[in-house]
Design an enzyme around this catalytic site. Sequence first.
Site, PDB file in Angstrom:
ATOM      1  N   GLU A   1      39.782  38.474  36.922  1.00  0.00           N
ATOM      2  CA  GLU A   1      39.515  39.032  35.590  1.00  0.00           C
ATOM      3  C   GLU A   1      40.688  38.814  34.640  1.00  0.00           C
ATOM      4  O   GLU A   1      41.754  39.400  34.818  1.00  0.00           O
ATOM      5  CB  GLU A   1      39.219  40.525  35.660  1.00  0.00           C
ATOM      6  CG  GLU A   1      38.902  41.107  34.283  1.00  0.00           C
ATOM      7  CD  GLU A   1      38.588  42.579  34.274  1.00  0.00           C
ATOM      8  OE1 GLU A   1      37.982  43.042  33.290  1.00  0.00           O
ATOM      9  OE2 GLU A   1      38.955  43.280  35.241  1.00  0.00           O
TER      10      GLU A   1
ATOM     11  N   GLU B   1      31.556  48.664  30.870  1.00  0.00           N
ATOM     12  CA  GLU B   1      32.919  49.150  31.074  1.00  0.00           C
ATOM     13  C   GLU B   1      33.512  49.633  29.752  1.00  0.00           C
ATOM     14  O   GLU B   1      34.474  49.063  29.229  1.00  0.00           O
ATOM     15  CB  GLU B   1      33.804  48.084  31.710  1.00  0.00           C
ATOM     16  CG  GLU B   1      35.003  48.731  32.397  1.00  0.00           C
ATOM     17  CD  GLU B   1      36.099  47.767  32.748  1.00  0.00           C
ATOM     18  OE1 GLU B   1      36.887  48.091  33.649  1.00  0.00           O
ATOM     19  OE2 GLU B   1      36.195  46.694  32.123  1.00  0.00           O
TER      20      GLU B   1
END
Length: 255
Positions: A137, A235
């Site tokens: 990520e 998120e």
Amino acid sequence: MELSACIEWQFAEGNDNLADRVRAAKAAGLGHAEFHLWRDKDIAGLAAALAETGVNLTGLCVDPRRSIVDPAQHEEMLQAVADTLAVAKTVGSPPLIVASGFTREGVSPEEHKAEAIKVLRRAADLAEAAEVTLVLEPLNDRVEHPGMYLVDTALALDIIEAVASPRLKLLFDVYHSHVMGEDMRTVLAGRIHLVEHVQVADSPGRNEPGTGTIDWPAAIETLRDLGYAGALGLEYRPTMEATASLMATRAALGV
């Protein structure tokens, strides 16, 4: 595209543990969930709730986080991967999120990249043996995560291609990419097959889609045009009650 609740932050009202947040997400009509670090969580309780509800995990983080660019931390990083792979088996073997760690002062970009490729090849071997996918990520260093090494989606994809493992893919976070000024279509074109998961939050604020400046209809259209059909991880930090937050998010995303 289906939605995946980040139960680290969502469905927290009256639900102190992840198991109850999974149940709340299921009651709200969601079949997917994700969270961050696992060592401080009741994993047995979470596993029971997942089995009870049929909710599927789309991700959790390799814990503890260790650097992929600092060789002094590589053995600890690989041990964290091994430990998290073992835990992942108890909760459905979801993808495991890998962050990069921080840029090392006085070290060249070439050396940073070489160290990342080296340790991720070893980590991918562990993941292949366990039949679990690692997802790398990129974050942003302009609002959160100052000093973070991996803030560039194209670089992350270059590293993934160099490792060349079917068990190392990309976690693309629309929020982090937007903060870094990237054009989604440009950075993902031709490489969407390397994207395992996509997360969403608006900017500025990292709150519900629709609360900031990101053009969500265009973003979703771009992902679909490129060929992404996976889940969207929510998120974001909610600014309203869970049901209202989810309704507003669905409206903004058009899903």
